[in-house]
Design an enzyme around this catalytic site. Structure first.
Site, PDB file in Angstrom:
ATOM      1  N   GLU A  44       0.844  -1.259   0.187  1.00 44.97           N
ATOM      2  CA  GLU A  44      -0.042  -0.181   0.094  1.00 44.97           C
ATOM      3  C   GLU A  44       0.852   1.245  -0.004  1.00 44.97           C
ATOM      4  OE1 GLU A  44      -4.050   0.148   2.371  1.00 44.97           O
ATOM      5  OE2 GLU A  44      -2.564  -1.380   3.406  1.00 44.97           O
ATOM      6  N   TYR A  76     -10.864  27.926   1.632  1.00 42.11           N
ATOM      7  CA  TYR A  76     -11.032  26.436   1.617  1.00 42.11           C
ATOM      8  C   TYR A  76     -10.199  26.015   0.542  1.00 42.11           C
ATOM      9  CZ  TYR A  76     -14.647  28.066  -1.616  1.00 42.11           C
ATOM     10  OH  TYR A  76     -15.595  28.631  -2.933  1.00 42.11           O
ATOM     11  N   LEU A  95      -5.051   5.387   9.082  1.00 38.12           N
ATOM     12  CA  LEU A  95      -5.709   6.460   8.615  1.00 38.12           C
ATOM     13  C   LEU A  95      -6.111   7.340  10.018  1.00 38.12           C
ATOM     14  CD1 LEU A  95      -8.663   5.069   6.555  1.00 38.12           C
ATOM     15  CD2 LEU A  95      -6.384   6.373   5.829  1.00 38.12           C
ATOM     16  N   GLU A  96      -6.196   6.905  11.045  1.00 38.16           N
ATOM     17  CA  GLU A  96      -6.231   7.683  12.426  1.00 38.16           C
ATOM     18  C   GLU A  96      -5.062   8.608  12.525  1.00 38.16           C
ATOM     19  OE1 GLU A  96      -8.275   3.567  12.888  1.00 38.16           O
ATOM     20  OE2 GLU A  96      -6.607   4.475  11.921  1.00 38.16           O
ATOM     21  N   LYS A 121     -10.556   5.133   2.194  1.00 41.30           N
ATOM     22  CA  LYS A 121     -10.175   4.308   1.129  1.00 41.30           C
ATOM     23  C   LYS A 121     -11.542   3.762   0.404  1.00 41.30           C
ATOM     24  CE  LYS A 121      -5.794   3.317   3.409  1.00 41.30           C
ATOM     25  NZ  LYS A 121      -5.147   2.062   3.839  1.00 41.30           N
TER      26      LYS A 121
END
Length: 143
Positions: A44, A76, A95-96, A121
């Site tokens: 990955e 933004y 991801l955390e 994902k």
């Protein structure tokens, strides 16, 4: 307070003005698509994959509601550029941790009261049929 109907109308309008003075601005960005190298497996992190980021920034009161100037709010476009930089400059296993890095950077670089980050994902590398996996994180300054 009086029983005169005109006085009651005046009080009602004063209350409405007070409510308008307490306008709170929230900026939401959904579907920011990035190509990144995050994941538990070496594959990955080497090959990479598409990641979708959603954000909610609580700005609080914003002068831009009156001035109509981008300088008086959170831009933004700059937020998106910063998120892309954080997500693409290094690789995280979870991801955390990625969400925490994004939240921390947004809180340090912009005048916001809180931030919510969701990283998804769309094609997770797991051997079962799953549409997507995602992690959400909320933070305020000082956390």
């Amino acid at each position: 307070m009086t029983d005169d109907p005109d006085d009651l109308d005046e009080e009602r309008f004063d209350d409405e003005d007070d409510e308008r003075a307490e306008t709170v601005v929230t900026i939401e960005i959904t579907g920011l698509q990035l190509f990144t190298h995050h994941g538990v497996t070496a594959a990955e992190r080497e090959v990479g994959q598409r990641l979708v980021v959603d954000l909610r920034l609580d700005v609080g009161e914003s002068d831009a509601t009156v001035t109509d100037l981008v300088e008086d709010t959170v831009d933004y476009a700059q937020v998106c550029q910063l998120v892309a930089l954080v997500a693409q400059q290094r690789s995280y296993k979870t991801l955390e941790r990625l969400c925490a890095a994004i939240a921390d950077r947004l809180l340090s670089d912009f005048a916001i009261e809180s931030v919510w980050v969701k990283a998804t994902k769309p094609e997770p590398p797991i051997p079962l049929p799953v549409e997507e996996v995602s992690v959400e994180l909320s933070r305020e300054p000082g956390e």
